[in-house]
Write a protein that holds these residues in place. Structure first.
Motif, PDB file in Angstrom:
ATOM      1  N   THR A  34       0.724  -1.129  -0.028  1.00  0.00           N
ATOM      2  CA  THR A  34      -0.096  -0.048   0.017  1.00  0.00           C
ATOM      3  C   THR A  34       0.967   1.320  -0.132  1.00  0.00           C
ATOM      4  N   LYS A  35       2.080   1.188  -0.399  1.00  0.00           N
ATOM      5  CA  LYS A  35       2.995   2.389  -0.379  1.00  0.00           C
ATOM      6  C   LYS A  35       2.313   3.272  -1.422  1.00  0.00           C
ATOM      7  N   THR A  36       2.179   4.666  -1.067  1.00  0.00           N
ATOM      8  CA  THR A  36       1.552   5.678  -1.953  1.00  0.00           C
ATOM      9  C   THR A  36       0.079   5.423  -2.123  1.00  0.00           C
ATOM     10  N   LEU A  76       6.150  -4.627   7.665  1.00  0.00           N
ATOM     11  CA  LEU A  76       7.390  -3.717   6.946  1.00  0.00           C
ATOM     12  C   LEU A  76       8.197  -4.563   5.802  1.00  0.00           C
ATOM     13  N   ILE A  77       8.322  -4.074   4.509  1.00  0.00           N
ATOM     14  CA  ILE A  77       8.809  -4.764   3.582  1.00  0.00           C
ATOM     15  C   ILE A  77      10.029  -4.050   3.002  1.00  0.00           C
ATOM     16  N   GLY A  78      10.044  -2.766   3.441  1.00  0.00           N
ATOM     17  CA  GLY A  78      11.240  -1.940   2.741  1.00  0.00           C
ATOM     18  C   GLY A  78      12.427  -1.893   3.961  1.00  0.00           C
ATOM     19  N   THR A 160      13.429 -11.923  -0.430  1.00  0.00           N
ATOM     20  CA  THR A 160      14.305 -11.321  -1.377  1.00  0.00           C
ATOM     21  C   THR A 160      13.560 -10.529  -2.541  1.00  0.00           C
ATOM     22  N   ILE A 161      14.461  -9.589  -3.011  1.00  0.00           N
ATOM     23  CA  ILE A 161      13.815  -8.615  -4.262  1.00  0.00           C
ATOM     24  C   ILE A 161      14.788  -8.998  -5.316  1.00  0.00           C
ATOM     25  N   PRO A 162      14.395  -9.515  -6.298  1.00  0.00           N
ATOM     26  CA  PRO A 162      15.506  -9.755  -7.445  1.00  0.00           C
ATOM     27  C   PRO A 162      15.580  -8.360  -8.471  1.00  0.00           C
ATOM     28  N   GLY A 201       8.396 -12.637  -4.570  1.00  0.00           N
ATOM     29  CA  GLY A 201       7.213 -12.278  -5.796  1.00  0.00           C
ATOM     30  C   GLY A 201       6.444 -11.014  -5.651  1.00  0.00           C
ATOM     31  N   MET A 202       6.658 -10.263  -6.653  1.00  0.00           N
ATOM     32  CA  MET A 202       5.853  -8.954  -6.971  1.00  0.00           C
ATOM     33  C   MET A 202       4.763  -9.016  -7.988  1.00  0.00           C
ATOM     34  N   SER A 203       4.133  -7.851  -8.578  1.00  0.00           N
ATOM     35  CA  SER A 203       3.066  -7.937  -9.511  1.00  0.00           C
ATOM     36  C   SER A 203       3.376  -8.828 -10.659  1.00  0.00           C
ATOM     37  N   HIS A 204       4.623  -8.666 -11.026  1.00  0.00           N
ATOM     38  CA  HIS A 204       4.809  -9.258 -12.596  1.00  0.00           C
ATOM     39  C   HIS A 204       5.341 -10.728 -12.345  1.00  0.00           C
ATOM     40  N   VAL A 217       3.536 -13.211  -0.867  1.00  0.00           N
ATOM     41  CA  VAL A 217       3.834 -12.572  -2.356  1.00  0.00           C
ATOM     42  C   VAL A 217       3.487 -11.219  -1.944  1.00  0.00           C
ATOM     43  N   ARG A 218       4.278 -10.100  -2.369  1.00  0.00           N
ATOM     44  CA  ARG A 218       4.028  -8.619  -1.912  1.00  0.00           C
ATOM     45  C   ARG A 218       3.564  -8.277  -3.352  1.00  0.00           C
ATOM     46  N   VAL A 219       2.359  -7.716  -3.556  1.00  0.00           N
ATOM     47  CA  VAL A 219       1.716  -7.339  -4.564  1.00  0.00           C
ATOM     48  C   VAL A 219       1.193  -5.993  -4.542  1.00  0.00           C
ATOM     49  N   GLY A 220       1.638  -5.060  -5.330  1.00  0.00           N
ATOM     50  CA  GLY A 220       1.037  -3.414  -5.350  1.00  0.00           C
ATOM     51  C   GLY A 220       0.405  -2.963  -6.437  1.00  0.00           C
ATOM     52  N   SER A 221       1.199  -2.731  -7.521  1.00  0.00           N
ATOM     53  CA  SER A 221       0.584  -2.296  -8.618  1.00  0.00           C
ATOM     54  C   SER A 221      -0.584  -3.129  -9.395  1.00  0.00           C
ATOM     55  N   ALA A 222      -0.383  -4.511  -9.319  1.00  0.00           N
ATOM     56  CA  ALA A 222      -1.291  -5.245  -9.856  1.00  0.00           C
ATOM     57  C   ALA A 222      -2.808  -5.309  -8.985  1.00  0.00           C
ATOM     58  N   GLU A 226      -0.982   1.436 -11.315  1.00  0.00           N
ATOM     59  CA  GLU A 226       0.562   1.944 -11.376  1.00  0.00           C
ATOM     60  C   GLU A 226       0.617   3.120 -10.386  1.00  0.00           C
ATOM     61  N   ARG A 227       1.701   3.212  -9.791  1.00  0.00           N
ATOM     62  CA  ARG A 227       1.963   4.371  -8.649  1.00  0.00           C
ATOM     63  C   ARG A 227       2.526   5.483  -9.415  1.00  0.00           C
ATOM     64  N   ALA A 228       2.117   6.435  -8.784  1.00  0.00           N
ATOM     65  CA  ALA A 228       2.331   7.877  -9.513  1.00  0.00           C
ATOM     66  C   ALA A 228       3.983   8.055  -9.420  1.00  0.00           C
TER      67      ALA A 228
END
Ligand SMILES: *Cc1c(COP(=O)(O)O)cnc(C)c1O
Length: 228
Positions: A34-36, A76-78, A160-162, A201-204, A217-222, A226-228
């Motif tokens: 939910t960032k932004t 907290l993911i960041g 991890t974040i690839p 795992g993220m949106s894509h 799985v950490r999914v934002g934009s999907a 899209e974030r501004a």
């Protein structure tokens, strides 16, 4: 697509990916990032059944959390800085991003003051170069051992974040490697450590991640666009 529609589609795909490797869909938690994203749209996601929210900055989370009056878990993911350890220990049900002994010690100290035991994951930098944060593979044992000895942290797995690849298949070796590391770390059998989680795992590329064993799985934009 509405937020509810997006979530339904993602849930179906998670179930499909889990099924392909013989896992139950419930073994994967969809963390809505939910960032932004404003409170109204977060409420929509909660109405659609989301139970876990992920924020990547402590400050942003601190402003939002009191405004969401619902039984929901915040993760907290960041990246975590030591000067935010007190707030992080107070606000989050799981911290995905512990990547140094120094950060772990700061968090352990603050968790002790708050008389709690904070669940954490170790963020691993599998690629070794692209990502700024995360412990190198060679450092995982030392860090896991240190966290295992901290009475106010509970080590629950790896994250991890690839590097970003357009093609989700390109993330597969990274996710497979994290799962192998989790299995190795489980065999270390460190006291108080339960390596049950793989946050990847993220949106894509969340389907690839689930096929490789992701439990979070950490999914934002999907979900939110899209974030501004
Ligand atoms: C923003 C973010 C995500 C979600 O990214 P999307 O591509 O929007 O799904 C996942 N993990 C971390 C650590 C992030 O910062």
């Amino acid at each position: 697509m509405t937020i509810a529609g997006n979530i339904e589609k993602i849930r179906d795909r998670i179930a499909g990916a889990a099924g392909r490797t013989g896992r139950a869909p419930e073994s994967v938690t969809l963390v809505a990032v939910t960032k932004t994203v404003g409170v109204d749209r977060i409420e929509e996601a909660l109405d659609a059944g989301i139970q876990v929210l992920g924020e990547n900055r402590v400050q942003e989370a601190k402003e939002k959390i009191p405004r969401i009056q619902r039984p929901v878990q915040w993760h907290l993911i960041g990246h975590l800085q030591t000067n935010k350890a007190r707030q992080a220990a107070a606000l989050f049900a799981l911290i995905h991003s512990v990547d140094s002994v120094r950060v772990a010690q700061a968090l352990d100290l603050e968790a002790a003051k708050q008389a709690k035991r904070v669940p954490v994951l170790l963020q691993v930098n599998i690629s070794g170069e692209e990502s700024k944060f995360g412990v190198e593979e060679e450092g995982v044992f030392e860090l896991a051992q240190a966290v295992s000895g901290m009475g106010h942290l509970a080590l629950k797995g790896l994250m991890t974040i690839p590097p970003f690849f357009e093609n989700a298949e390109a993330s597969r070796p990274v996710y497979r490697r994290l799962r192998e590391m989790r299995d190795v770390a489980t065999a270390w059998d460190l006291p108080g450590v339960e390596m049950q989680h793989l946050s990847m795992g993220m949106s894509h590329d969340y389907e690839t991640a689930v096929e490789e064993g992701a439990t979070l799985v950490r999914v934002g934009s999907a979900i939110f666009g899209e974030r501004a």
